[in-house]
Scaffold this active site. Structure first.
Site, mmCIF file in Angstrom:
data_model
loop_
_atom_site.group_PDB
_atom_site.id
_atom_site.type_symbol
_atom_site.label_atom_id
_atom_site.label_comp_id
_atom_site.label_asym_id
_atom_site.label_seq_id
_atom_site.Cartn_x
_atom_site.Cartn_y
_atom_site.Cartn_z
ATOM 1 N N CYS A 2 0.837 -1.196 0.000
ATOM 2 C CA CYS A 2 0.000 0.000 0.000
ATOM 3 C C CYS A 2 0.874 1.249 0.000
ATOM 4 O O CYS A 2 1.916 1.312 0.627
ATOM 5 C CB CYS A 2 -0.935 0.090 1.203
ATOM 6 N N ARG A 27 4.153 -0.182 -4.764
ATOM 7 C CA ARG A 27 3.810 -0.632 -3.411
ATOM 8 C C ARG A 27 2.512 -1.439 -3.375
ATOM 9 O O ARG A 27 2.180 -2.050 -2.347
ATOM 10 C CB ARG A 27 3.656 0.570 -2.480
ATOM 11 N N TRP A 74 -2.427 -2.895 -1.615
ATOM 12 C CA TRP A 74 -1.994 -4.292 -1.673
ATOM 13 C C TRP A 74 -2.786 -4.953 -0.555
ATOM 14 O O TRP A 74 -2.523 -4.714 0.620
ATOM 15 C CB TRP A 74 -0.485 -4.400 -1.424
ATOM 16 N N ASN A 100 -1.660 2.615 5.418
ATOM 17 C CA ASN A 100 -0.738 1.533 5.047
ATOM 18 C C ASN A 100 -0.338 0.848 6.336
ATOM 19 O O ASN A 100 0.159 1.505 7.251
ATOM 20 C CB ASN A 100 0.498 2.120 4.349
ATOM 21 N N GLY A 101 -0.555 -0.449 6.411
ATOM 22 C CA GLY A 101 -0.197 -1.181 7.632
ATOM 23 C C GLY A 101 -1.300 -2.154 7.988
ATOM 24 O O GLY A 101 -2.179 -2.441 7.163
ATOM 25 N N GLU A 467 18.674 -17.210 -6.181
ATOM 26 C CA GLU A 467 18.248 -15.898 -6.682
ATOM 27 C C GLU A 467 17.634 -16.026 -8.093
ATOM 28 O O GLU A 467 16.604 -15.428 -8.391
ATOM 29 C CB GLU A 467 19.441 -14.931 -6.673
ATOM 30 N N LYS A 471 13.729 -15.060 -9.013
ATOM 31 C CA LYS A 471 13.365 -14.128 -10.094
ATOM 32 C C LYS A 471 12.328 -14.775 -11.006
ATOM 33 O O LYS A 471 11.351 -14.161 -11.394
ATOM 34 C CB LYS A 471 14.578 -13.735 -10.949
ATOM 35 N N GLU A 474 8.779 -15.193 -9.215
ATOM 36 C CA GLU A 474 7.990 -13.992 -8.952
ATOM 37 C C GLU A 474 7.525 -13.306 -10.235
ATOM 38 O O GLU A 474 6.494 -12.659 -10.241
ATOM 39 C CB GLU A 474 8.720 -13.019 -8.017
ATOM 40 N N HIS A 490 19.673 -35.753 -3.269
ATOM 41 C CA HIS A 490 19.106 -36.185 -1.989
ATOM 42 C C HIS A 490 17.587 -36.045 -1.967
ATOM 43 O O HIS A 490 16.990 -35.949 -0.901
ATOM 44 C CB HIS A 490 19.759 -35.397 -0.839
ATOM 45 N N LYS A 585 6.697 -4.089 -3.798
ATOM 46 C CA LYS A 585 8.138 -3.886 -3.669
ATOM 47 C C LYS A 585 8.581 -3.752 -2.214
ATOM 48 O O LYS A 585 9.601 -4.280 -1.809
ATOM 49 C CB LYS A 585 8.519 -2.609 -4.433
HETATM 50 C C1 AGP Z 1 13.142 -9.599 -4.956
HETATM 51 O O1 AGP Z 1 13.074 -9.701 -6.334
HETATM 52 C C2 AGP Z 1 11.876 -9.548 -4.258
HETATM 53 N N1 AGP Z 1 10.940 -8.679 -4.824
HETATM 54 C C3 AGP Z 1 11.920 -9.607 -2.746
HETATM 55 O O2 AGP Z 1 12.352 -10.885 -2.430
HETATM 56 C C4 AGP Z 1 12.775 -8.581 -1.981
HETATM 57 O O3 AGP Z 1 14.129 -8.807 -2.222
HETATM 58 C C5 AGP Z 1 12.451 -8.711 -0.475
HETATM 59 O O4 AGP Z 1 11.100 -8.434 -0.257
HETATM 60 C C6 AGP Z 1 13.318 -7.836 0.384
HETATM 61 O O5 AGP Z 1 13.105 -6.474 0.149
HETATM 62 P P1 AGP Z 1 14.099 -5.402 0.718
HETATM 63 O O6 AGP Z 1 15.428 -5.633 0.101
HETATM 64 O O7 AGP Z 1 13.504 -4.081 0.345
HETATM 65 O O8 AGP Z 1 14.141 -5.600 2.209
#
Ligand code: AGP
Length: 590
Positions: A2, A27, A74, A100-101, A467, A471, A474, A490, A585
């Site tokens: 949000c 957001r 959100w 927001n919260g 990583e 990517k 998501e 394993h 984000k």
């Molecule tokens: C990464 O592509 C993600 N969108 C997510 O995992 C992100 O890295 C995570 O939410 C941490 O965010 P920050 O670095 O702002 O704390």
């Protein structure tokens, strides 16, 4: 999670709020809305969908008045419906609130208020409107009513409130959710992120928890929760809004990937004394714990290898959402390194607050200037990579790696050498961009219907496998797993079938032969092998050639194709890589 905005000035407020909201869309993009005050009435438009869709239907920027608040959602409490979209109002339509919260005790409060108030949404936010309404009915001013209301709230909130009874002010308050005030020339902003109003002003006041701001057309007054006036001078933010434009690219993601080499340069440009000081704090600590979420945690895992391999300093990495459960092991001899692009991630903030209370020293590695994490830390190192708008971390991840390299070199007393090597590297890492883009686009076309991808690597590159998989998940919603190559046999190898893509990250270092062997084991079960390496091998069905670098720098060499593969698959599948579903984000709720 949000985004909220408020504006009061001399010009029509709704177009300003709309513009600011557009910059906060990273957001949340489930729904959007704006409320303004004109002719002693609150005028409100809101709906589900991205801002452009809601604007297309209702012309949010057509609302009259010089004061307005807005919201991008959100969803947390309550489904994605018009009724649950913000702003919310009280019974008489005289008060409007954006939030927001999460208000954790909203159910109890709702039960208390339901007799006297009519609820029209399922949100936790609506109780705030009715609480303020209750206190205003008792004869309190808007700010007094807000102060009284927040005494009853448990949880996190950044709120902006307007009322027709006091039409020349916005009252804003925060607790554990970000909120920044922008001071313009006869105009004032309040927002979740200063980025939203940087085209108008870079003079900002960062609000602290439990502070209440009364933002009027002629100035801002800040009070603590006891109602005492707080003096706070604005600070200047160096970011430019221009840095956050797409620069001709279809998506922010591609633009931000391309900015990788620049991110290396900028992150490597640090005050030498400060980096040495931070590195010595780490080196001398009895215990070092790194905490972070998502991509930031994968950067931290690579940092752990670097600390160990280069400086002989062992440390642990604890996922921020789990950190609180290790509280009994944290004390004043602990150094906690918190890594976060946004500097607002609720899980990280909670862990850091716990560690700080227990006497630990906090070092933050952050991107957003003035963020909560940067301010709570004893020492902060900035990524310097400018605004990152795409929900997926790309250039910020690279910059985080650079900071870990710098700290490791500093611990070896070789900071100058490390800085030089990193800056030199930045020239070559995107060298094969065009060639790899072509190959990866072809691969995306071939593999976009696959339901599962596996990413394998060893040693310092293991976290790169995780990583790469994150990517892909998501952005394209394809299931993916990243794991140490040796671990595959394993259990997970049972999932390999004819045609299953396996991305083998096997740079020509000490891990090469063993990782290739593990790739061969999957090939024997039908896997389609994508080799991400500077060294060819007949086991690869497709070879993504990366620059040859010194062994410890391979994470910086292999990162580009992993980001591009996820990007091209998302685009091939018709997904918006900048705004993946269900994500935001800045994750400011736990
Ligand atoms: C990464 O592509 C993600 N969108 C997510 O995992 C992100 O890295 C995570 O939410 C941490 O965010 P920050 O670095 O702002 O704390």
């Amino acid at each position: 999670m949000c985004g909220i905005v408020g504006f009061i000035g001399k010009e029509q407020a709704s177009p300003v709020v709309l513009r600011a909201l557009t910059k906060l869309e990273y957001r949340g993009y489930d729904s959007a809305g704006v409320a303004s005050i004109s002719d002693s009435k609150i005028l409100l438009k809101k709906d589900v969908g991205k801002i452009a869709e809601v604007q297309g239907k209702y012309a949010l920027d057509g609302l009259p008045g010089t004061i307005a608040i807005g919201h991008v959602r959100w969803a947390t409490h309550g489904k994605v419906t018009v009724a649950n979209a913000h702003p919310h109002m009280d019974c008489d339509g005289k008060i409007a609130v954006v939030h927001n919260g999460i208000i954790e005790n909203y159910q109890e409060l709702r039960h208390q208020l339901e007799g006297d108030h009519k609820f029209v949404s399922d949100t936790d936010t609506e109780i705030v409107c009715h609480l303020i309404e209750t206190y205003m009915r008792m004869g309190n001013s808007l700010e007094q009513a807000v102060i009284a209301a927040i005494q009853q709230l448990v949880g996190s909130y950044a709120l902006a409130v307007i009322s027709v009874d006091e039409p020349n002010k916005i009252v804003a308050v925060r607790k554990s959710s970000p909120l920044v005030i922008g001071i313009g020339d006869g105009e004032y902003f309040v927002a979740s992120d200063a980025l939203s109003f940087l085209d108008k002003t870079n003079q900002v006041i960062f609000m602290e928890d439990d502070e209440v701001a009364v933002i009027a057309g002629d100035g801002v007054d800040i009070y603590n929760k006891k109602g005492k006036h707080v003096n706070r001078k604005p600070t200047k933010i160096e970011w430019e809004w221009d840095q956050a434009s797409k620069n001709g690219h279809d998506y922010f993601m591609l633009k931000e990937i391309i900015e990788g080499p620049e991110a290396i340069q900028n992150a490597a440009t640090q005050d030498k004394k400060h980096v040495m000081d931070v590195a010595m704090t780490i080196l001398r600590a009895e215990q070092v714990v790194i905490t972070a979420c998502g991509s930031s945690r994968y950067a931290a895992l690579i940092g752990r290898y670097l600390f160990s391999q280069l400086a002989g300093k062992f440390c642990d990495v604890v996922m921020a959402s789990e950190f609180q459960y290790f509280a009994s092991s944290i004390d004043k001899h602990t150094v906690v390194i918190a890594v976060s692009q946004s500097g607002e991630t609720a899980d990280v903030m909670e862990g850091v607050k716990m560690a700080r209370d227990k006497g630990a020293k906090i070092i933050s590695i952050v991107n957003v200037p003035g963020s909560s994490l940067a301010r709570i830390a004893h020492k902060a190192l900035y990524l310097n990579c400018g605004p990152e708008i795409c929900v997926a971390a790309t250039k910020s991840f690279i910059a985080q790696l650079v900071i870990f390299y710098l700290l490791s070199f500093a611990m070896m007393n070789k900071l100058d050498q490390g800085t030089k090597q990193l800056k030199g590297l930045s020239v070559g890492v995107n060298g094969s961009f065009d060639e790899n883009s072509q190959k990866l686009m072809v691969l995306a076309d071939k593999l976009h219907e696959q339901g599962n991808f596996y990413y394998i690597a060893r040693g310092i590159n293991f976290a790169m496998a995780s990583e790469g998989a994150l990517k892909l998940k998501e952005l394209s919603y394809i299931h993916a797993e990243g794991m140490p190559a040796g671990e595959l046999k394993h259990g997970t190898i049972a999932l390999i079938e004819e045609g299953t893509p396996v991305v083998a990250i096997c740079p020509n270092d000490e891990t090469y032969h063993e990782t290739v062997s593990n790739a061969i084991e999957t090939k024997a079960r039908g896997a389609f092998i994508i080799g991400v390496s500077d060294r060819d091998n007949e086991v690869y069905d497709a070879w993504i050639k990366v620059p040859e670098v010194e062994d410890i720098f391979y994470p910086l060499s292999v990162v580009l194709p992993l980001q591009l593969l996820a990007y091209y698959l998302a685009v091939r599948l018709g997904k918006d890589p900048d705004k993946p579903r269900n994500l935001a984000k800045s994750v400011t709720v736990k």
